[in-house]
Design a protein around this motif. Sequence first.
Motif, PDB file in Angstrom:
ATOM      1  N   VAL A  63       0.929  -1.064  -0.079  1.00  0.00           N
ATOM      2  CA  VAL A  63       0.115  -0.045  -0.576  1.00  0.00           C
ATOM      3  C   VAL A  63       0.906   1.089  -0.140  1.00  0.00           C
ATOM      4  O   VAL A  63       1.758   1.108   0.469  1.00  0.00           O
ATOM      5  N   VAL A  64       0.752   1.970  -0.943  1.00  0.00           N
ATOM      6  CA  VAL A  64       1.944   3.472  -1.695  1.00  0.00           C
ATOM      7  C   VAL A  64       0.628   4.466  -1.044  1.00  0.00           C
ATOM      8  O   VAL A  64      -0.876   4.983  -1.181  1.00  0.00           O
ATOM      9  N   ALA A  65       1.347   5.733   0.180  1.00  0.00           N
ATOM     10  CA  ALA A  65       0.293   6.721  -0.158  1.00  0.00           C
ATOM     11  C   ALA A  65       0.328   7.144  -1.737  1.00  0.00           C
ATOM     12  O   ALA A  65       1.305   7.548  -2.151  1.00  0.00           O
ATOM     13  N   ASP A  66      -1.011   8.125  -1.937  1.00  0.00           N
ATOM     14  CA  ASP A  66      -1.022   7.812  -3.559  1.00  0.00           C
ATOM     15  C   ASP A  66      -2.355   8.953  -3.355  1.00  0.00           C
ATOM     16  O   ASP A  66      -3.397   9.047  -3.015  1.00  0.00           O
ATOM     17  N   ASP A  67      -2.385  10.444  -3.514  1.00  0.00           N
ATOM     18  CA  ASP A  67      -3.054  11.587  -3.304  1.00  0.00           C
ATOM     19  C   ASP A  67      -4.555  10.934  -4.033  1.00  0.00           C
ATOM     20  O   ASP A  67      -5.750  11.198  -3.955  1.00  0.00           O
ATOM     21  N   ALA A  68      -4.119  10.030  -5.434  1.00  0.00           N
ATOM     22  CA  ALA A  68      -5.229   9.631  -6.518  1.00  0.00           C
ATOM     23  C   ALA A  68      -5.860   8.160  -5.988  1.00  0.00           C
ATOM     24  O   ALA A  68      -6.094   7.222  -6.957  1.00  0.00           O
ATOM     25  N   GLY A  69      -5.245   7.490  -4.941  1.00  0.00           N
ATOM     26  CA  GLY A  69      -5.308   6.167  -4.465  1.00  0.00           C
ATOM     27  C   GLY A  69      -7.013   6.000  -4.644  1.00  0.00           C
ATOM     28  O   GLY A  69      -7.454   6.885  -4.547  1.00  0.00           O
ATOM     29  N   ALA A  70      -6.683   4.329  -4.889  1.00  0.00           N
ATOM     30  CA  ALA A  70      -8.272   3.761  -4.828  1.00  0.00           C
ATOM     31  C   ALA A  70      -9.332   3.722  -3.904  1.00  0.00           C
ATOM     32  O   ALA A  70      -9.717   3.771  -3.825  1.00  0.00           O
TER      33      ALA A  70
ATOM     34  N   LEU B 193     -12.108   4.680   5.867  1.00  0.00           N
ATOM     35  CA  LEU B 193     -11.273   4.632   5.149  1.00  0.00           C
ATOM     36  C   LEU B 193     -12.891   4.305   4.043  1.00  0.00           C
ATOM     37  O   LEU B 193     -13.367   2.678   4.434  1.00  0.00           O
ATOM     38  N   ARG B 194     -12.042   4.495   2.881  1.00  0.00           N
ATOM     39  CA  ARG B 194     -13.819   4.118   1.868  1.00  0.00           C
ATOM     40  C   ARG B 194     -13.017   3.846   0.663  1.00  0.00           C
ATOM     41  O   ARG B 194     -11.747   3.894  -0.121  1.00  0.00           O
ATOM     42  N   ILE B 195     -13.171   1.599   0.356  1.00  0.00           N
ATOM     43  CA  ILE B 195     -12.896   1.344  -0.267  1.00  0.00           C
ATOM     44  C   ILE B 195     -13.213   0.625  -1.515  1.00  0.00           C
ATOM     45  O   ILE B 195     -14.577   0.856  -1.272  1.00  0.00           O
ATOM     46  N   GLN B 196     -12.878   0.313  -2.837  1.00  0.00           N
ATOM     47  CA  GLN B 196     -13.646  -0.159  -3.637  1.00  0.00           C
ATOM     48  C   GLN B 196     -13.488  -2.015  -3.249  1.00  0.00           C
ATOM     49  O   GLN B 196     -13.145  -2.221  -2.964  1.00  0.00           O
ATOM     50  N   ASP B 197     -14.880  -1.928  -4.043  1.00  0.00           N
ATOM     51  CA  ASP B 197     -15.378  -3.244  -4.198  1.00  0.00           C
ATOM     52  C   ASP B 197     -13.847  -4.440  -5.464  1.00  0.00           C
ATOM     53  O   ASP B 197     -13.180  -4.837  -6.454  1.00  0.00           O
ATOM     54  N   ASP B 198     -12.553  -4.398  -4.090  1.00  0.00           N
ATOM     55  CA  ASP B 198     -11.381  -4.970  -4.244  1.00  0.00           C
ATOM     56  C   ASP B 198     -10.633  -6.064  -3.305  1.00  0.00           C
ATOM     57  O   ASP B 198     -10.936  -5.387  -2.312  1.00  0.00           O
TER      58      ASP B 198
ATOM     59  N   ARG C  69      -8.937  -6.344   2.771  1.00  0.00           N
ATOM     60  CA  ARG C  69      -7.937  -6.760   3.300  1.00  0.00           C
ATOM     61  C   ARG C  69      -7.270  -6.142   4.298  1.00  0.00           C
ATOM     62  O   ARG C  69      -6.767  -6.291   5.109  1.00  0.00           O
ATOM     63  N   PHE C  70      -6.729  -4.783   3.279  1.00  0.00           N
ATOM     64  CA  PHE C  70      -6.013  -4.095   4.114  1.00  0.00           C
ATOM     65  C   PHE C  70      -7.002  -3.342   5.465  1.00  0.00           C
ATOM     66  O   PHE C  70      -6.858  -3.215   6.246  1.00  0.00           O
ATOM     67  N   GLN C  71      -8.398  -3.096   4.612  1.00  0.00           N
ATOM     68  CA  GLN C  71      -9.716  -2.693   5.851  1.00  0.00           C
ATOM     69  C   GLN C  71     -10.146  -3.559   6.742  1.00  0.00           C
ATOM     70  O   GLN C  71      -9.629  -3.092   7.890  1.00  0.00           O
ATOM     71  N   ASP C  72      -9.578  -4.541   6.563  1.00  0.00           N
ATOM     72  CA  ASP C  72      -9.807  -5.981   7.017  1.00  0.00           C
ATOM     73  C   ASP C  72      -8.367  -6.165   8.908  1.00  0.00           C
ATOM     74  O   ASP C  72      -9.337  -6.043  10.023  1.00  0.00           O
TER      75      ASP C  72
END
Length: 242
Positions: free
Chosen positions: A52-59, A81-86, A91-94
């Motif tokens: 996971v990398v810091a990115d201003d336009a991250g998913a 934290l807002r995530i997409q269907d990925d 896994r990062f959220q969990d």
Amino acid sequence: MRFVLLCLSLTLFASPSWSQEEIGLAAPDDVARSGLLKHILPRFSLKTGIRVVADDAGAMVLAGGPPGQPVFQRGGDIYHLRIQDDPRQARFQDWLLSDVGKRTVESFAPAEGDPFSASFETVAAPESDAIEGDAVLGEKLSLTHCGRCHVIGPQNRMNGLGSTPSFAVLRAMPDWSNRFQAFFALNPHPSFTQIEGITAPFDPERPPPIHPLRLTQDELEAILAYVSVIRAADLGAPLKLQ
């Protein structure tokens, strides 16, 4: 020599590709400056192999308020934290919500400011107050247009004008919905605001005093949806005049 090269090529072929497993995370400036991400992201990567990398336009998007999953708190701000269907993002959220993830967050000691806590209680706005619409888009529109004067959240805490109430303060008012639905008709907004299909064009002889704010009705609904899910400020008990 050929055997060594063959073994090396097989090893490289079998090794996991970081580029394929890399996902971006956009975070508020205050979180990025604190050093928390540099503390937790490598530990998650070592555990899972997902970088996971810091990115201003991250998913994935970490924001100082809803919508999203509450993951940790600092001071009076609860970050979502807002995530997409990925599955990698899930896994990062969990991991953040697990005991290991929480201990990792709380083990970080920032050089300045309050520590981060993964133990907190959230107070959701009543469901009857929720307004349908794209709240994520509403947050972006609020920061772009309303953030010129109002504090929207931790993202622009230092940019609002002192004479204008923050969104959290406005959300705490009993008539907050009416205020936001008709904000374009309340001073000083009429002099520089246009809502497509609702307000009349500006008078050519009286141009807007500042850069005009132009929104479609769908964009206005998105802002209303965002405001409906943010946490209201605690204004304390009503004042009693003697």
